[in-house]
Design an enzyme around this catalytic site. Structure first.
Site, PDB file in Angstrom:
ATOM      1  N   HIS A 362       0.805  -1.217   0.000  1.00 35.13           N
ATOM      2  CA  HIS A 362       0.000   0.000   0.000  1.00 35.13           C
ATOM      3  C   HIS A 362       0.833   1.259   0.000  1.00 35.13           C
ATOM      4  CE1 HIS A 362      -3.199  -2.856   0.697  1.00 35.13           C
ATOM      5  NE2 HIS A 362      -3.877  -1.984  -0.016  1.00 35.13           N
ATOM      6  N   GLU A 603     -11.324 -10.852  -5.704  1.00 34.98           N
ATOM      7  CA  GLU A 603      -9.887 -10.813  -5.425  1.00 34.98           C
ATOM      8  C   GLU A 603      -9.399 -12.057  -4.680  1.00 34.98           C
ATOM      9  OE1 GLU A 603      -9.001  -7.149  -3.387  1.00 34.98           O
ATOM     10  OE2 GLU A 603     -10.707  -7.296  -2.052  1.00 34.98           O
ATOM     11  N   ASP A 627      -4.707  -8.382  -5.158  1.00 28.17           N
ATOM     12  CA  ASP A 627      -4.869  -9.515  -4.247  1.00 28.17           C
ATOM     13  C   ASP A 627      -5.099 -10.801  -5.013  1.00 28.17           C
ATOM     14  OD1 ASP A 627      -4.519  -8.750  -1.542  1.00 28.17           O
ATOM     15  OD2 ASP A 627      -6.251  -7.438  -1.776  1.00 28.17           O
ATOM     16  N   CYS A 674      -9.857  -2.879 -10.872  1.00 26.09           N
ATOM     17  CA  CYS A 674      -9.277  -1.729 -10.186  1.00 26.09           C
ATOM     18  C   CYS A 674      -7.925  -2.033  -9.539  1.00 26.09           C
ATOM     19  CB  CYS A 674     -10.244  -1.201  -9.131  1.00 26.09           C
ATOM     20  SG  CYS A 674     -10.658  -2.411  -7.874  1.00 26.09           S
TER      21      CYS A 674
HETATM   22  C1  PEP Z   1      -6.669  -5.208  -5.228  1.00 20.98           C
HETATM   23  O1  PEP Z   1      -6.467  -6.079  -4.383  1.00 20.98           O
HETATM   24  O2  PEP Z   1      -6.389  -5.324  -6.428  1.00 20.98           O
HETATM   25  C2  PEP Z   1      -7.230  -3.905  -4.825  1.00 20.98           C
HETATM   26  C3  PEP Z   1      -7.570  -3.021  -5.716  1.00 20.98           C
HETATM   27  O3  PEP Z   1      -7.331  -3.650  -3.506  1.00 20.98           O
HETATM   28  P1  PEP Z   1      -6.088  -3.275  -2.552  1.00 20.98           P
HETATM   29  O4  PEP Z   1      -4.896  -3.026  -3.407  1.00 20.98           O
HETATM   30  O5  PEP Z   1      -6.490  -2.057  -1.790  1.00 20.98           O
HETATM   31  O6  PEP Z   1      -5.970  -4.474  -1.676  1.00 20.98           O
HETATM   32 MG    MG Z   2      -7.399  -5.924  -2.466  1.00 20.34          MG
END
Ligand code: PEP
Ligand code: MG
Length: 759
Positions: A362, A603, A627, A674
């Site tokens: 993140h 995911e 994920d 996304c």
């Molecule tokens: C993902 O897992 O692709 C996602 C968009 O969520 P995050 O990156 O916040 O886990």
């Molecule tokens: Mg995710």
């Protein structure tokens, strides 16, 4: 045996520098194995020669002098074969090389083990004896274990030593450290080391000019610790037997002027800042204690450490370390989290280097959204010696250059110039539609989390928000935000994009996203209590959040709600139930709004196989490829050791992505993606061909993706997809895409800009 290993490893790890670590290693191995010789040869990669770096038993005069070619002698033979070689009579072996300066002729038995780190040959560890015998299985196993430990120490020292040329005595000037690209871009500036509170190891060296002031700070901290000790002593006198109470007296004495305190002061008087001086003195004492044979005295090491940490925490309290960073700072640290740099003045951050992390952690995602060139997973980066050094962060290649030469600096400046030119060209893209030359329309959304994302997203012509990570405003606070506070934050997002849609994801904590005030300690956090699992267990948190979202959308009606980490239909049902309840509540309380559209994220691999079932419950689905990749490939998205296995272009990942969109289309449910893959122009082309119509990415990728989509026809993208289905590995798929898009004249846009190599 295990105890011996532990002791040696501890001693080696705490040695001040590599020569002392190697000396300790050869001494201890020789003692514990009862051999006559133990030597370490390290491979110098530039000249491709082995150097004898340390020995016990051969002539000391040969250390640093004796060299062997890559394939020369038994040492070279061990390195080439990458396995132990155990000989009864070494001089009779055809590979034996006569090296008179070492005096090794008299030794018959030879056992050599390669020192290998991440598949790279670093050197050879050798034991020898005059009697003619084979080393036994246990001895071989012991040496192999030692060598594996030594490998990590050598790899670290090689990287570190390269800066000062301390390793093979050849100064190299600037040095380059490899990591992983966290966020694209070039940053040139000075290292500013941040460190977690009260962690001695990561305190950097820092020179100071105002010695008096530093001594005052130190005295204050020592006084505070003494007072603390006195208080603890009184408390302990009521609870502990007298022998244990004596410990506090020992502590107090350790802080005397003629003990630790005096030494730290002396170091400060030489111009080192109090924290650095403390680290130096305390670590020296810890090393001394740990090397002692007496278990009682060895245990004193932890007392000194404890005391050191106490003084450190007082010193750190006196310093407001992170907010006032100087201009052009390259923020470097062991494990930089989004909270660390979100707190800093963005205008002063030229780049970020984190020893931990990967491109999908993140912190990288936030760095990308703020457009800060970032390198993560730079494990060998010698943090404690970096403060104030000139650095270049190459966020395209995932490299850091320390003390760049004028030519290197010039080169990177020109890359920055090119980048500015390119972005000027891209600027004109904001107003244009994401439409292919043959008229296929795509919708480009953005991923947001901070208010900072909003301006950039709107400037770049985002058509909506595909993922608003609500946990980010939760992460930068020291308690759960109230319903009213949440409502205000969400309202800002919804208003800023109105009438475009904003997809808000319900709280996705757990995994690598910890809230400081809601710690989740687990062995396997990514397989644990995460996302929807947490919020379903805490309906009060979930309901409050959904109510805040609903109130925020009153009279705007551009809200969509999305559920993270869903792995079963019951989770969707339970969440839907709560959302409907919250909706009815706010209606009853007088709100006027439509029921927002609800979606789930795909995911988790289980969800891939239940897309149709989910589609019956919800209005849309959105793929979280970050994920999904980690769970499909069983590769932790934050673990740099396996970062090379985290492959978005893995055929299994691509097939899953195709399956998801095909299933959703069959039942007519809108589907978007996304994860970070949507923001890579190469995968964006494939996703379009698969049938994805909405791609959501960080604002910094948006124009690049749009540019490429406007150049590649939909028909051509489908041909490309057809080609890659025939390929069976990620590297081939990736280079094929690079090749095709480069041939189409899109080279500059599809890939990290070419920054050349100076290594
Ligand atoms: C993902 O897992 O692709 C996602 C968009 O969520 P995050 O990156 O916040 O886990
Ligand atoms: Mg995710």
């Amino acid at each position: 045996m295990l105890e011996t290993l532990r002791r040696i490893v501890q001693e080696v790890n705490s040695a001040e520098d590599l020569p002392s670590a190697l000396t300790v290693m050869v001494q201890r191995i020789k003692e514990s194995m009862g051999t006559e010789v133990c030597s370490i040869y390290l491979l110098e990669h530039k000249s491709n020669q082995y150097y004898l770096m340390a020995t016990q038993g051969l002539k000391q005069s040969a250390v640093g002098q004796t060299r062997l070619g890559y394939a020369e002698g038994l040492v070279g033979h061990v390195g080439l074969r990458e396995e132990p070689i155990n000989l009864e009579n070494a001089p009779s072996h055809p590979k034996f090389l006569h090296l008179p300066e070492t005096g090794e002729d008299e030794f018959s038995a030879f056992l050599g083990v390669p020192i290998i780190h991440h598949r790279k040959n670093l050197g050879v560890l050798v034991v020898q004896q005059s009697s003619c015998r084979r080393f036994d299985q246990d001895e071989e196993a012991f040496l192999v274990t030692m060598s594996a430990q030594l490998a990590a120490v050598v790899a670290h020292a090689e990287a570190t030593g390269a800066i000062d040329g301390t390793l093979f005595g050849q100064p190299t000037g600037s040095a380059r450290f490899e990591g992983i690209s966290g966020a694209a871009g070039i940053g040139i500036g000075r290292a500013y080391v941040v460190y977690p509170p009260a962690n001695l190891k990561s305190v950097p060296d820092r020179t100071i000019t105002d010695i008096k002031k530093e001594l005052r700070l130190l005295n204050k901290a020592i006084k505070a610790v003494r007072q603390d000790m006195a208080r603890l002593k009184i408390k302990a006198s009521k609870q502990l037997p007298p022998e244990e109470q004596a410990l506090f007296e020992v502590y107090e004495r350790m802080l005397d002027d003629n003990a630790l305190a005096g030494e730290i002061r002396a170091k400060v008087s030489e111009g080192q800042w109090a924290q650095g001086a403390l680290r130096y003195v305390v670590q020296t004492h810890i090393r001394t204690f740990e090397a002692m044979d007496d278990p009682y005295l060895r245990a004193r090491a932890s007392d000194v450490k404890d005391l050191g940490l106490r003084v450190l925490s007082f010193l750190q309290e006196a310093k407001s370390c992170v907010s006032n960073i100087p201009p052009n700072a390259i923020v470097v640290g062991e494990d930089i989290t989004p909270t660390v740099f979100v707190d800093m003045d963005r205008g002063n951050i030229a780049g970020i280097v984190s020893l931990q992390g990967s491109s999908n952690s993140h912190m990288s995602i936030v760095a990308r959204s703020l457009g800060i060139p970032t390198v993560v997973g730079a494990a060998e980066f010698p943090l404690s010696r970096m403060e104030g050094r000139d650095l270049v962060v190459d966020g395209y290649r995932g490299e850091v250059v320390v003390s760049p030469s004028p030519e290197i600096r010039k080169h990177y400046k020109s890359v920055m110039e090119d980048e500015r030119e390119l972005s000027k060209e891209l600027d004109g893209m904001a107003e244009l539609a994401a439409e292919t030359p043959d008229g296929h329309q795509m919708v480009l959304h953005v991923n947001t989390g901070l208010m900072a994302d909003v301006t950039l997203s709107l400037e770049r012509g985002a058509e909506g928000v595909g993922l608003y990570r609500t946990e980010i405003p939760f992460m930068v606070r020291d308690r759960f935000p109230s319903e009213m506070e949440q409502m205000e934050i969400y309202r800002q997002q919804l208003e800023a994009f109105h009438p475009k849609p904003v997809t808000m994801r319900t709280l996705d904590v757990g995994g690598d996203k910890a809230l400081p005030y809601f710690p989740i300690i687990e062995e396997n956090p990514f397989l644990g209590w995460r996302g929807i699992r947490v919020t379903l267990d805490h309906p009060e948190i979930f309901l409050q959040q959904v109510r805040a979202m609903l109130w925020a959308s009153e009279s705007l009606d551009n809200l969509k709600i999305m559920l993270p980490m869903v792995s079963s239909v019951t989770e969707v049902e339970d969440a839907m139930h709560l959302i409907h309840r919250a909706y009815l509540e706010v209606l009853e309380e007088g709100a006027h709004l439509e029921m927002p559209k609800i979606g789930v994220m795909i995911e988790v691999p289980a969800a891939v196989y239940q897309v149709k079932e989910f589609c019956q419950q919800v209005d849309f689905i959105s793929v979280g490829s970050n994920d999904l990749t980690q769970y499909l490939l069983a590769v932790d998205r934050n673990n740099r050791r396996v970062a090379n296995l985290y492959q978005g272009f893995h055929p299994a990942v691509l097939r899953a992505l195709q399956d998801i969109v095909s299933q959703a289309k069959e039942v007519g449910t809108p589907v978007s993606i996304c994860g970070e893959m949507a923001g890579d122009p190469r995968s964006a082309v494939l996703l379009m061909a698969m049938g994805y119509e909405t791609l959501s990415m960080s604002a910094s990728s948006l124009l690049r993706v749009k540019w490429v989509l406007r150049k590649i026809s939909y028909e051509r993208s489908k041909e490309m997809l057809g080609e890659i289905w025939k390929m069976d590995n990620a590297a081939v798929i990736q280079s094929h895409l690079d090749y095709v898009l480069e041939k189409e004249g899109l080279g500059g846009f599809i890939r990290p800009m070419h920054t050349g190599s100076h290594s």
